[in-house]
Motif scaffolding. Structure first.
Motif: not given
Length: 67
Positions: A45-50, A55-58
């Motif tokens: 979950v953390r891997r996907r969130a990061r 990717e979104e530049g956040r």
């Protein structure tokens, strides 16, 4: 907490070893908070969130975090 249509997406973020699939930026922020004590090496979950936030530049990763 009851699992209604409103909070069902959050319920999918609770299990570390289950990949939640595509996440929005908002879901990614919530996942990072829910899995604050996890590492990206052990928590899908953390891997996907990061990955979503990067990717979104956040989120900008430190050179030490790059593969």
């Amino acid at each position: 907490m009851q699992l209604t249509a409103l909070n069902m997406p959050v319920a999918g973020l609770l299990v570390c070893r289950r990949d939640p699939g595509i996440m929005s930026v908002e879901q990614s922020h919530a996942a990072m908070q829910l899995h604050l004590d996890c590492t990206v090496q052990t928590c899908k979950v953390r891997r996907r969130a990061r990955a979503t936030l990067v990717e979104e530049g956040r989120c900008v990763l430190d050179e030490r975090a790059l593969p």
